[in-house]
Design a protein around this motif. Structure first.
Motif: not given
Length: 132
Positions: A6-21
């Motif tokens: 959450n970057d100042n109320g904005i969720f940028d999906y392109s900056k998401g980090i995948n933690i799934q095995e």
């Protein structure tokens, strides 16, 4: 499973980090500061086609992540027989053994572990074993 800051109320999906095995299905996720650095780490409970489970711990900074499971756990996986469909639904973090520190307890048991008592006891910051 992707974690998005959450970057100042904005969720940028392109900056998401995948933690799934790979080849595992996440079933539960918990947040706890395992390494006492003031930032909550991510504990993920996974199943393998409902035939076994594993837990993985990630140090998370929102810039990157790294798996730190082996730094804190002695045992993290269990696989039953295909006929048993052995798995857990949830993990709970609380002081199970009343010694003043937080332990991890498995809940929602299936297969050959249904009547088991599964938990990881916190021994000076290292989570030891499965107690059945």
């Amino acid at each position: 499973m992707i974690v998005i800051k959450n970057d100042n109320g904005i969720f940028d999906y392109s900056k998401g980090i995948n933690i799934q095995e790979k080849e595992l299905t996440p079933h539960d996720i918990d947040f706890f500061d395992f390494d006492n650095d003031g930032i909550k780490d991510i504990l993920v409970l996974n199943t393998n086609a409902y035939n076994g489970y594993s837990i993985n711990l990630y140090k998370f900074t929102f810039a990157d992540f790294s798996e730190i499971t082996e730094n804190f756990f002695t045992e993290t996986t269990y696989f039953g027989t295909q006929e048993q469909h052995t798995w857990l639904k949830w993990l709970h973090i609380f002081d199970r053994d009343n010694d003043g520190d937080l332990d991890i307890v498995g809940d929602g048991l299936f297969g050959d572990i249904v009547d088991s008592n599964i938990f990881w006891r916190n021994d000076n910051g290292k989570f030891n074993g499965f107690v059945r």
